[in-house]
Scaffold this motif. Structure first.
Motif, PDB file in Angstrom:
ATOM      1  N   ASP A   1     -13.599  16.081 -17.859  1.00 25.56           N
ATOM      2  CA  ASP A   1     -14.859  16.514 -17.251  1.00 25.56           C
ATOM      3  C   ASP A   1     -14.643  16.892 -15.787  1.00 25.56           C
ATOM      4  OD1 ASP A   1     -17.432  17.096 -16.568  1.00 25.56           O
ATOM      5  OD2 ASP A   1     -18.204  15.054 -16.767  1.00 25.56           O
ATOM      6  N   ALA A   2     -13.776  17.878 -15.593  1.00 25.17           N
ATOM      7  CA  ALA A   2     -13.564  18.413 -14.240  1.00 25.17           C
ATOM      8  C   ALA A   2     -14.058  19.852 -14.224  1.00 25.17           C
ATOM      9  CB  ALA A   2     -12.091  18.371 -13.872  1.00 25.17           C
ATOM     10  N   THR A   3     -14.709  20.231 -13.131  1.00 26.90           N
ATOM     11  CA  THR A   3     -15.188  21.611 -12.967  1.00 26.90           C
ATOM     12  C   THR A   3     -14.756  22.101 -11.591  1.00 26.90           C
ATOM     13  OG1 THR A   3     -17.124  21.086 -14.311  1.00 26.90           O
ATOM     14  CG2 THR A   3     -17.219  23.118 -13.042  1.00 26.90           C
ATOM     15  N   LEU A   4     -14.327  23.355 -11.554  1.00 28.87           N
ATOM     16  CA  LEU A   4     -13.931  23.984 -10.296  1.00 28.87           C
ATOM     17  C   LEU A   4     -15.001  24.991  -9.892  1.00 28.87           C
ATOM     18  CD1 LEU A   4     -11.769  24.473  -8.121  1.00 28.87           C
ATOM     19  CD2 LEU A   4     -10.639  26.046  -9.715  1.00 28.87           C
ATOM     20  N   TYR A   5     -15.567  24.800  -8.719  1.00 25.40           N
ATOM     21  CA  TYR A   5     -16.615  25.679  -8.178  1.00 25.40           C
ATOM     22  C   TYR A   5     -15.984  26.602  -7.149  1.00 25.40           C
ATOM     23  CZ  TYR A   5     -20.116  22.641 -10.283  1.00 25.40           C
ATOM     24  OH  TYR A   5     -20.881  21.935 -11.182  1.00 25.40           O
ATOM     25  N   LEU A   6     -16.151  27.911  -7.356  1.00 23.84           N
ATOM     26  CA  LEU A   6     -15.532  28.898  -6.474  1.00 23.84           C
ATOM     27  C   LEU A   6     -16.560  29.904  -5.995  1.00 23.84           C
ATOM     28  CD1 LEU A   6     -12.472  29.854  -8.730  1.00 23.84           C
ATOM     29  CD2 LEU A   6     -12.518  28.137  -6.900  1.00 23.84           C
ATOM     30  N   ASP A   7     -16.282  30.517  -4.829  1.00 23.51           N
ATOM     31  CA  ASP A   7     -17.015  31.733  -4.495  1.00 23.51           C
ATOM     32  C   ASP A   7     -16.141  32.923  -4.911  1.00 23.51           C
ATOM     33  OD1 ASP A   7     -15.068  31.815  -2.563  1.00 23.51           O
ATOM     34  OD2 ASP A   7     -16.429  31.681  -0.851  1.00 23.51           O
ATOM     35  N   ARG A   8     -16.674  34.133  -4.781  1.00 25.62           N
ATOM     36  CA  ARG A   8     -15.938  35.330  -5.248  1.00 25.62           C
ATOM     37  C   ARG A   8     -14.586  35.466  -4.543  1.00 25.62           C
ATOM     38  NH1 ARG A   8     -17.558  37.151  -9.590  1.00 25.62           N
ATOM     39  NH2 ARG A   8     -19.785  37.126  -9.929  1.00 25.62           N
ATOM     40  N   ASP A   9     -14.575  35.149  -3.234  1.00 25.29           N
ATOM     41  CA  ASP A   9     -13.318  35.316  -2.484  1.00 25.29           C
ATOM     42  C   ASP A   9     -12.241  34.377  -3.014  1.00 25.29           C
ATOM     43  OD1 ASP A   9     -14.277  37.294  -0.879  1.00 25.29           O
ATOM     44  OD2 ASP A   9     -14.788  35.968   0.795  1.00 25.29           O
ATOM     45  N   ALA A  10     -12.587  33.131  -3.262  1.00 22.36           N
ATOM     46  CA  ALA A  10     -11.584  32.177  -3.739  1.00 22.36           C
ATOM     47  C   ALA A  10     -11.112  32.525  -5.155  1.00 22.36           C
ATOM     48  CB  ALA A  10     -12.150  30.756  -3.711  1.00 22.36           C
ATOM     49  N   ALA A  11     -11.953  33.270  -5.899  1.00 27.99           N
ATOM     50  CA  ALA A  11     -11.622  33.624  -7.280  1.00 27.99           C
ATOM     51  C   ALA A  11     -10.874  34.969  -7.372  1.00 27.99           C
ATOM     52  CB  ALA A  11     -12.898  33.701  -8.116  1.00 27.99           C
ATOM     53  N   ALA A  12     -10.617  35.573  -6.210  1.00 23.31           N
ATOM     54  CA  ALA A  12     -10.154  36.977  -6.201  1.00 23.31           C
ATOM     55  C   ALA A  12      -8.805  37.190  -6.868  1.00 23.31           C
ATOM     56  CB  ALA A  12     -10.114  37.497  -4.768  1.00 23.31           C
ATOM     57  N   GLU A  13      -7.956  36.169  -6.936  1.00 22.36           N
ATOM     58  CA  GLU A  13      -6.609  36.384  -7.489  1.00 22.36           C
ATOM     59  C   GLU A  13      -6.398  35.747  -8.854  1.00 22.36           C
ATOM     60  OE1 GLU A  13      -3.464  35.601  -4.661  1.00 22.36           O
ATOM     61  OE2 GLU A  13      -4.624  36.515  -3.039  1.00 22.36           O
ATOM     62  N   ILE A  14      -7.471  35.272  -9.461  1.00 24.08           N
ATOM     63  CA  ILE A  14      -7.322  34.667 -10.791  1.00 24.08           C
ATOM     64  C   ILE A  14      -6.900  35.750 -11.775  1.00 24.08           C
ATOM     65  CG2 ILE A  14      -8.530  33.516 -12.686  1.00 24.08           C
ATOM     66  CD1 ILE A  14     -10.371  32.223 -10.617  1.00 24.08           C
ATOM     67  N   ALA A  15      -5.815  35.452 -12.523  1.00 30.16           N
ATOM     68  CA  ALA A  15      -5.317  36.431 -13.495  1.00 30.16           C
ATOM     69  C   ALA A  15      -6.330  36.599 -14.618  1.00 30.16           C
ATOM     70  CB  ALA A  15      -3.983  35.958 -14.038  1.00 30.16           C
ATOM     71  N   ARG A  16      -6.561  37.800 -15.032  1.00 32.27           N
ATOM     72  CA  ARG A  16      -7.536  38.056 -16.115  1.00 32.27           C
ATOM     73  C   ARG A  16      -6.808  38.060 -17.435  1.00 32.27           C
ATOM     74  NH1 ARG A  16     -12.221  37.400 -13.822  1.00 32.27           N
ATOM     75  NH2 ARG A  16     -11.980  37.815 -11.646  1.00 32.27           N
TER      76      ARG A  16
END
Ligand code: PGA
Length: 264
Positions: A249-264
């Motif tokens: 039960d862990a969740t990661l909260y990001l804004d768009r900038d922090a999520a910018a390099e997540i591989a799709r």
């Protein structure tokens, strides 16, 4: 890759950081209303300030009551003089405890200064001399019933708490040496790098993962590389934040900038 390593970390991306702050704060408020004796694990740093501000607002405007809540902070610098304004205890006071009604005796920090006396200077004290304080903190968390929800930031080097790269899955509350990037990120608080403490006391990875829920957050472009690595790299001590993927039960909260390099 084993089954555990392929488990994704639940990740929420918000257009606005404030929405992420409010979402985490709302969840904590719901917990505290349902369980007035809730046990919270708390982080310092830039990341959680919005959550504390929102919780303080809810205390003021919505009578959110913290009088039965117990808190355990993740970590604390070592080798500061007692009452140093840069200690995390003081930071928490100014950012949160001064604005809510958590009882003083219920706001717990790693007890690195428990046995401090003029004849027993903490600076340079060998690590073994802190073993009791570390074990006491673990016991205090257990006897409070364990942490219900832990708020967490992620360091640029992938640390959680002050669990720097190399921290093992089984690590517990202990004294650690701070890495160069961690000290550099704190230099603005201490005036210059030389003044940043070299040691800290931190909950371990095992301590963190025993929390019933973990709400980790990362905001801004500067966190984009470590966020993408946390989600993509094998779970390993080389990148302590990857251990969050082992938690149910862990969740990661990001804004768009922090999520910018997540591989799709
Ligand atoms: P920050 O630090 O919230 O100041 O970015 C996070 C951390 O080092 O854990």
């Amino acid at each position: 890759m084993n089954a555990l390593e392929s488990r994704p970390l639940r990740t929420l991306v918000f257009d606005d950081r404030g929405d992420a702050d409010r979402s985490v704060a709302r969840e904590i408020a719901e917990l505290v209303r349902a369980k007035p004796t809730a046990v919270l694990g708390l982080a310092t740093g830039n990341t959680p300030v919005g959550v504390y501000a929102e919780l303080a607002r809810m205390h003021r405007d919505e009578a959110l009551d913290f009088s039965g809540v117990v808190t355990f902070n993740l970590d604390e610098y070592l080798d500061l003089s007692p009452g140093d304004p840069r200690a995390f205890r003081r930071w928490m006071q100014a950012r949160f405890f001064d604005h809510v009604n958590v009882r003083c005796e219920n706001a717990r920090f790693p007890e690195c200064d428990a046995a401090r006396a003029p004849s027993d200077p903490i600076a340079g004290r060998p690590i073994e001399r802190f073993a009791d304080a570390c074990e006491r903190y673990e016991r205090a968390i257990r006897s409070a019933g364990g942490i219900d929800v832990l708020i967490l930031g992620i360091g640029r080097n992938g640390h959680i708490g002050f669990n720097e790269p190399g921290s093992t899955r089984g690590s517990r509350t202990r004294i650690v040496e701070l890495e160069a990037t961690t000290r550099a990120d704190a230099a603005h608080v201490f005036g210059d790098l030389e003044n940043v403490p070299r040691r800290a006391i931190t909950m371990g990875i095992a301590t963190i993962l025993e929390s019933r829920a973990i709400r980790a957050m990362a905001f801004g472009r500067i966190k984009a590389p470590i966020v993408s690595r946390t989600l993509a790299e094998p779970i390993s001590p080389a990148l302590p934040a990857t251990f969050l993927r082992e938690h149910a039960d862990a969740t990661l909260y990001l804004d768009r900038d922090a999520a910018a390099e997540i591989a799709r």
